[in-house]
Scaffold this motif. Structure first.
Motif, PDB file in Angstrom:
ATOM      1  N   SER A  99     -26.073  49.275 -32.368  1.00  0.00           N
ATOM      2  CA  SER A  99     -24.977  50.113 -31.916  1.00  0.00           C
ATOM      3  C   SER A  99     -24.431  49.522 -30.630  1.00  0.00           C
ATOM      4  O   SER A  99     -25.169  48.902 -29.860  1.00  0.00           O
ATOM      5  CB  SER A  99     -25.463  51.540 -31.675  1.00  0.00           C
ATOM      6  N   ASP A 100     -23.123  49.681 -30.379  1.00  0.00           N
ATOM      7  CA  ASP A 100     -22.497  49.127 -29.182  1.00  0.00           C
ATOM      8  C   ASP A 100     -22.012  50.232 -28.246  1.00  0.00           C
ATOM      9  O   ASP A 100     -20.979  50.106 -27.592  1.00  0.00           O
ATOM     10  CB  ASP A 100     -21.322  48.224 -29.579  1.00  0.00           C
ATOM     11  N   PHE A 101     -22.768  51.293 -28.161  1.00  0.00           N
ATOM     12  CA  PHE A 101     -22.392  52.448 -27.361  1.00  0.00           C
ATOM     13  C   PHE A 101     -22.047  52.079 -25.921  1.00  0.00           C
ATOM     14  O   PHE A 101     -21.127  52.650 -25.320  1.00  0.00           O
ATOM     15  CB  PHE A 101     -23.561  53.438 -27.373  1.00  0.00           C
ATOM     16  N   HIS A 102     -22.746  51.092 -25.352  1.00  0.00           N
ATOM     17  CA  HIS A 102     -22.519  50.727 -23.956  1.00  0.00           C
ATOM     18  C   HIS A 102     -21.361  49.753 -23.787  1.00  0.00           C
ATOM     19  O   HIS A 102     -20.943  49.493 -22.659  1.00  0.00           O
ATOM     20  CB  HIS A 102     -23.787  50.117 -23.346  1.00  0.00           C
ATOM     21  N   ASN A 103     -20.857  49.207 -24.880  1.00  0.00           N
ATOM     22  CA  ASN A 103     -19.812  48.182 -24.780  1.00  0.00           C
ATOM     23  C   ASN A 103     -18.398  48.728 -24.883  1.00  0.00           C
ATOM     24  O   ASN A 103     -17.471  48.197 -24.269  1.00  0.00           O
ATOM     25  CB  ASN A 103     -20.015  47.114 -25.858  1.00  0.00           C
ATOM     26  N   GLY A 104     -18.200  49.744 -25.710  1.00  0.00           N
ATOM     27  CA  GLY A 104     -16.841  50.232 -25.888  1.00  0.00           C
ATOM     28  C   GLY A 104     -16.801  51.576 -26.591  1.00  0.00           C
ATOM     29  O   GLY A 104     -17.828  52.153 -26.943  1.00  0.00           O
ATOM     30  N   THR A 105     -15.583  52.050 -26.786  1.00  0.00           N
ATOM     31  CA  THR A 105     -15.350  53.284 -27.545  1.00  0.00           C
ATOM     32  C   THR A 105     -15.186  52.955 -29.021  1.00  0.00           C
ATOM     33  O   THR A 105     -15.680  53.657 -29.890  1.00  0.00           O
ATOM     34  CB  THR A 105     -14.084  53.989 -27.012  1.00  0.00           C
ATOM     35  N   TRP A 106     -14.461  51.866 -29.292  1.00  0.00           N
ATOM     36  CA  TRP A 106     -14.284  51.352 -30.650  1.00  0.00           C
ATOM     37  C   TRP A 106     -14.615  49.864 -30.639  1.00  0.00           C
ATOM     38  O   TRP A 106     -14.333  49.162 -29.665  1.00  0.00           O
ATOM     39  CB  TRP A 106     -12.839  51.531 -31.131  1.00  0.00           C
ATOM     40  N   GLY A 107     -15.216  49.397 -31.719  1.00  0.00           N
ATOM     41  CA  GLY A 107     -15.407  47.971 -31.922  1.00  0.00           C
ATOM     42  C   GLY A 107     -14.364  47.455 -32.877  1.00  0.00           C
ATOM     43  O   GLY A 107     -13.797  48.213 -33.668  1.00  0.00           O
ATOM     44  N   PHE A 108     -14.085  46.158 -32.805  1.00  0.00           N
ATOM     45  CA  PHE A 108     -13.139  45.583 -33.772  1.00  0.00           C
ATOM     46  C   PHE A 108     -13.609  44.213 -34.237  1.00  0.00           C
ATOM     47  O   PHE A 108     -14.297  43.487 -33.515  1.00  0.00           O
ATOM     48  CB  PHE A 108     -11.715  45.515 -33.205  1.00  0.00           C
ATOM     49  N   VAL A 109     -13.245  43.890 -35.472  1.00  0.00           N
ATOM     50  CA  VAL A 109     -13.497  42.586 -36.068  1.00  0.00           C
ATOM     51  C   VAL A 109     -12.183  42.126 -36.691  1.00  0.00           C
ATOM     52  O   VAL A 109     -11.669  42.779 -37.610  1.00  0.00           O
ATOM     53  CB  VAL A 109     -14.589  42.654 -37.163  1.00  0.00           C
ATOM     54  N   TYR A 110     -11.640  41.024 -36.162  1.00  0.00           N
ATOM     55  CA  TYR A 110     -10.421  40.450 -36.739  1.00  0.00           C
ATOM     56  C   TYR A 110     -10.825  39.173 -37.472  1.00  0.00           C
ATOM     57  O   TYR A 110     -11.314  38.215 -36.869  1.00  0.00           O
ATOM     58  CB  TYR A 110      -9.380  40.144 -35.667  1.00  0.00           C
ATOM     59  N   SER A 111     -10.613  39.155 -38.783  1.00  0.00           N
ATOM     60  CA  SER A 111     -11.135  38.076 -39.620  1.00  0.00           C
ATOM     61  C   SER A 111     -10.115  36.965 -39.878  1.00  0.00           C
ATOM     62  O   SER A 111      -8.969  37.233 -40.245  1.00  0.00           O
ATOM     63  CB  SER A 111     -11.604  38.638 -40.968  1.00  0.00           C
ATOM     64  N   LEU A 112     -10.582  35.727 -39.690  1.00  0.00           N
ATOM     65  CA  LEU A 112      -9.825  34.536 -40.107  1.00  0.00           C
ATOM     66  C   LEU A 112     -10.563  33.819 -41.234  1.00  0.00           C
ATOM     67  O   LEU A 112     -10.340  32.639 -41.483  1.00  0.00           O
ATOM     68  CB  LEU A 112      -9.632  33.594 -38.907  1.00  0.00           C
ATOM     69  N   THR A 113     -11.427  34.562 -41.926  1.00  0.00           N
ATOM     70  CA  THR A 113     -12.223  34.013 -43.026  1.00  0.00           C
ATOM     71  C   THR A 113     -11.386  33.952 -44.298  1.00  0.00           C
ATOM     72  O   THR A 113     -10.725  34.931 -44.661  1.00  0.00           O
ATOM     73  CB  THR A 113     -13.459  34.904 -43.283  1.00  0.00           C
ATOM     74  N   ARG A 114     -11.425  32.807 -44.987  1.00  0.00           N
ATOM     75  CA  ARG A 114     -10.764  32.689 -46.294  1.00  0.00           C
ATOM     76  C   ARG A 114     -11.663  33.374 -47.332  1.00  0.00           C
ATOM     77  O   ARG A 114     -12.368  32.739 -48.096  1.00  0.00           O
ATOM     78  CB  ARG A 114     -10.534  31.224 -46.656  1.00  0.00           C
ATOM     79  N   TRP A 115     -11.627  34.691 -47.306  1.00  0.00           N
ATOM     80  CA  TRP A 115     -12.601  35.482 -48.064  1.00  0.00           C
ATOM     81  C   TRP A 115     -12.483  35.261 -49.566  1.00  0.00           C
ATOM     82  O   TRP A 115     -13.508  35.189 -50.276  1.00  0.00           O
ATOM     83  CB  TRP A 115     -12.424  36.958 -47.733  1.00  0.00           C
ATOM     84  N   ASP A 362      -8.835  54.636 -10.402  1.00  0.00           N
ATOM     85  CA  ASP A 362      -8.908  55.950 -11.034  1.00  0.00           C
ATOM     86  C   ASP A 362     -10.264  56.132 -11.715  1.00  0.00           C
ATOM     87  O   ASP A 362     -10.848  55.154 -12.213  1.00  0.00           O
ATOM     88  CB  ASP A 362      -7.821  56.096 -12.113  1.00  0.00           C
ATOM     89  N   PRO A 363     -10.764  57.360 -11.783  1.00  0.00           N
ATOM     90  CA  PRO A 363     -12.002  57.589 -12.548  1.00  0.00           C
ATOM     91  C   PRO A 363     -11.765  57.303 -14.026  1.00  0.00           C
ATOM     92  O   PRO A 363     -10.803  57.802 -14.613  1.00  0.00           O
ATOM     93  CB  PRO A 363     -12.304  59.071 -12.297  1.00  0.00           C
ATOM     94  N   PRO A 364     -12.613  56.493 -14.638  1.00  0.00           N
ATOM     95  CA  PRO A 364     -12.394  56.135 -16.044  1.00  0.00           C
ATOM     96  C   PRO A 364     -12.985  57.150 -17.010  1.00  0.00           C
ATOM     97  O   PRO A 364     -13.978  57.813 -16.705  1.00  0.00           O
ATOM     98  CB  PRO A 364     -13.114  54.797 -16.178  1.00  0.00           C
ATOM     99  N   MET A 365     -12.377  57.247 -18.181  1.00  0.00           N
ATOM    100  CA  MET A 365     -12.926  58.056 -19.276  1.00  0.00           C
ATOM    101  C   MET A 365     -13.933  57.207 -20.058  1.00  0.00           C
ATOM    102  O   MET A 365     -13.785  56.954 -21.255  1.00  0.00           O
ATOM    103  CB  MET A 365     -11.799  58.538 -20.191  1.00  0.00           C
ATOM    104  N   TRP A 366     -14.958  56.748 -19.325  1.00  0.00           N
ATOM    105  CA  TRP A 366     -16.013  55.903 -19.875  1.00  0.00           C
ATOM    106  C   TRP A 366     -17.361  56.600 -19.701  1.00  0.00           C
ATOM    107  O   TRP A 366     -17.538  57.377 -18.763  1.00  0.00           O
ATOM    108  CB  TRP A 366     -16.081  54.557 -19.151  1.00  0.00           C
ATOM    109  N   VAL A 367     -18.305  56.272 -20.579  1.00  0.00           N
ATOM    110  CA  VAL A 367     -19.654  56.803 -20.409  1.00  0.00           C
ATOM    111  C   VAL A 367     -20.249  56.206 -19.136  1.00  0.00           C
ATOM    112  O   VAL A 367     -19.810  55.142 -18.669  1.00  0.00           O
ATOM    113  CB  VAL A 367     -20.541  56.503 -21.634  1.00  0.00           C
ATOM    114  N   PRO A 368     -21.244  56.864 -18.525  1.00  0.00           N
ATOM    115  CA  PRO A 368     -21.767  56.410 -17.231  1.00  0.00           C
ATOM    116  C   PRO A 368     -22.193  54.946 -17.199  1.00  0.00           C
ATOM    117  O   PRO A 368     -21.951  54.248 -16.214  1.00  0.00           O
ATOM    118  CB  PRO A 368     -22.956  57.354 -16.996  1.00  0.00           C
ATOM    119  N   SER A 369     -22.825  54.461 -18.246  1.00  0.00           N
ATOM    120  CA  SER A 369     -23.293  53.062 -18.233  1.00  0.00           C
ATOM    121  C   SER A 369     -22.127  52.088 -18.181  1.00  0.00           C
ATOM    122  O   SER A 369     -22.229  51.020 -17.559  1.00  0.00           O
ATOM    123  CB  SER A 369     -24.172  52.780 -19.452  1.00  0.00           C
TER     124      SER A 369
END
Length: 390
Positions: A99-115, A362-369
């Motif tokens: 889990s990436d709880f400490h890294n962001g609110t949303w994660g993203f993956v943008y693919s350049l794979t020739r799937w 400004d105070p951020p809308m981020w979790v404490p960590s």
């Protein structure tokens, strides 16, 4: 409104040019100049990564990042946190469940794979489903527990960073041309984004007061957690004409994304309170895009002071020279006199005074960590600036 996860197909008009740039860089092993980091945490992660600036021409990558940022502001009310990593996964590479709880609110993956023409198996993003499997069920396995999202070419995948996720182990080619190639990063709320006639500082003050009042009202909803972003259409009079919810990942630990009376009550409370806001009158219409983190975090401004014994003019020149590198980390900064005004990821300022460097945000809308990590890194960076010789 975007909840839990979202897929955007055909995301970037210049995806083919990005893929061609990648192929050109790696196709000849005798001429390849890319410095890869072999990231291996045994039994958890194995993959190669690099900074995308090594791979793509600067103008092309700049257009991608601008497109990404604007799309995120328009549709999510969030911004990318700095520059994403470019991941390459070949035979044997994997991302274990995490889990990436400490890294962001949303994660993203943008693919350049020739799937469609891939020469490997695996490589899908695995996203765990909500809920704990019942021991009463006779047999539970596979995609009743998780969802597999293929890394289609030119696809942007977004998901709640709290959700346990991973990437299926790659089995197949060792050729970097034939691997799973993706830009991977995180999104977070920024300070309120003000467009139109309203004074940004005045509008941000209204939103901060709104957060403070809201903190008292939602205290009773102790189980609700997450971030909701909304966009307000504001008349010249300062009245709110409409409230549009952009993203909503409010959940409770017990229900996850399943229907919850508590979550619905908090969402309605936020929407009603936002609709009742009154902004200063202006000479035209405006929009304000803002986040709410539940439970509300520390609403005190971030203030960091670092002493220095150098010439202020010297430090200003050094900081100006470093702006490009700082902006690559996700900051948007403007220099005016002895002050550097910061717009993103948080509104604030950095002032170089006679014997100290003072930063206020400004105070951020981020979790404490997340807030703590930002403060530690900022203090370290300002400390390095302060130690530069005069």
């Amino acid at each position: 409104m975007i909840e839990r996860q979202h897929v955007v197909n055909e995301f970037f008009p210049e995806a083919d040019a990005m893929r061609e740039a990648y192929d050109l860089k790696v196709k000849d092993p005798y001429k390849q100049t890319v410095s890869w980091q072999y990231f291996c945490a045994p039994q958890m992660y194995t993959y190669l990564r690099t900074v995308p600036q090594q791979m793509f021409p600067e103008p092309l990558f700049g257009r991608f990042m601008q497109h990404m940022k604007q799309w995120c502001i328009d549709h999510l009310g969030l911004v990318p946190m700095g520059v994403p990593n470019l991941h390459l996964m070949i035979n044997g590479c994997t991302l274990g469940l995490h889990s990436d709880f400490h890294n962001g609110t949303w994660g993203f993956v943008y693919s350049l794979t020739r799937w469609q023409s891939r020469k490997f198996s695996g490589g899908e993003t695995l996203i765990m489903r909500d809920g704990v499997p019942s021991y009463k069920k006779h047999h539970v396995q596979g995609e009743s527990l998780y969802e597999l999202v293929p890394a289609q070419f030119n696809q942007l995948l977004l998901f709640d960073d709290r959700i346990v996720h991973g990437t299926q182990t790659i089995e197949g080619s060792m050729d970097p041309i034939e691997g799973r190639i993706a830009l991977v990063g995180h999104l977070r709320p920024t300070s309120p984004i003000v467009k139109g006639a309203l004074d940004p500082a005045g509008a941000r003050k209204v939103i901060l007061d709104f957060h403070r009042q809201l903190a008292e009202q939602i205290t009773a909803y102790k189980e609700v957690q997450g971030t909701l972003t909304f966009r307000l259409a504001i008349a010249a009079s300062g009245e709110v004409e409409s409230v549009t919810i952009l993203t909503n990942n409010l959940v409770t630990p017990a229900t996850g994304y399943a229907p919850s009376a508590e979550v619905e009550q908090v969402r309605n409370l936020i929407q009603r309170a936002a609709a009742a806001l009154r902004f200063p009158a202006a000479n035209g219409k405006s929009t304000v895009t803002a986040p709410v983190l539940v439970p509300l975090p520390d609403l005190k401004a971030i203030e960091i002071v670092v002493p220095h014994a150098n010439r202020p003019a010297r430090l200003q020149e050094v900081l100006k020279a470093q702006l490009k590198d700082i902006e690559a980390q996700g900051f948007q900064i403007e220099h005016a006199g002895d002050e550097f005004a910061v717009r993103e990821p948080l509104a604030g300022s950095i002032r170089i005074e006679s014997n100290r460097i003072a930063a206020t945000f400004d105070p951020p809308m981020w979790v404490p960590s997340q807030r703590d990590h930002f403060q530690v890194n900022l203090k370290e960076s300002l400390g390095m600036l302060a130690r530069i010789g005069g």
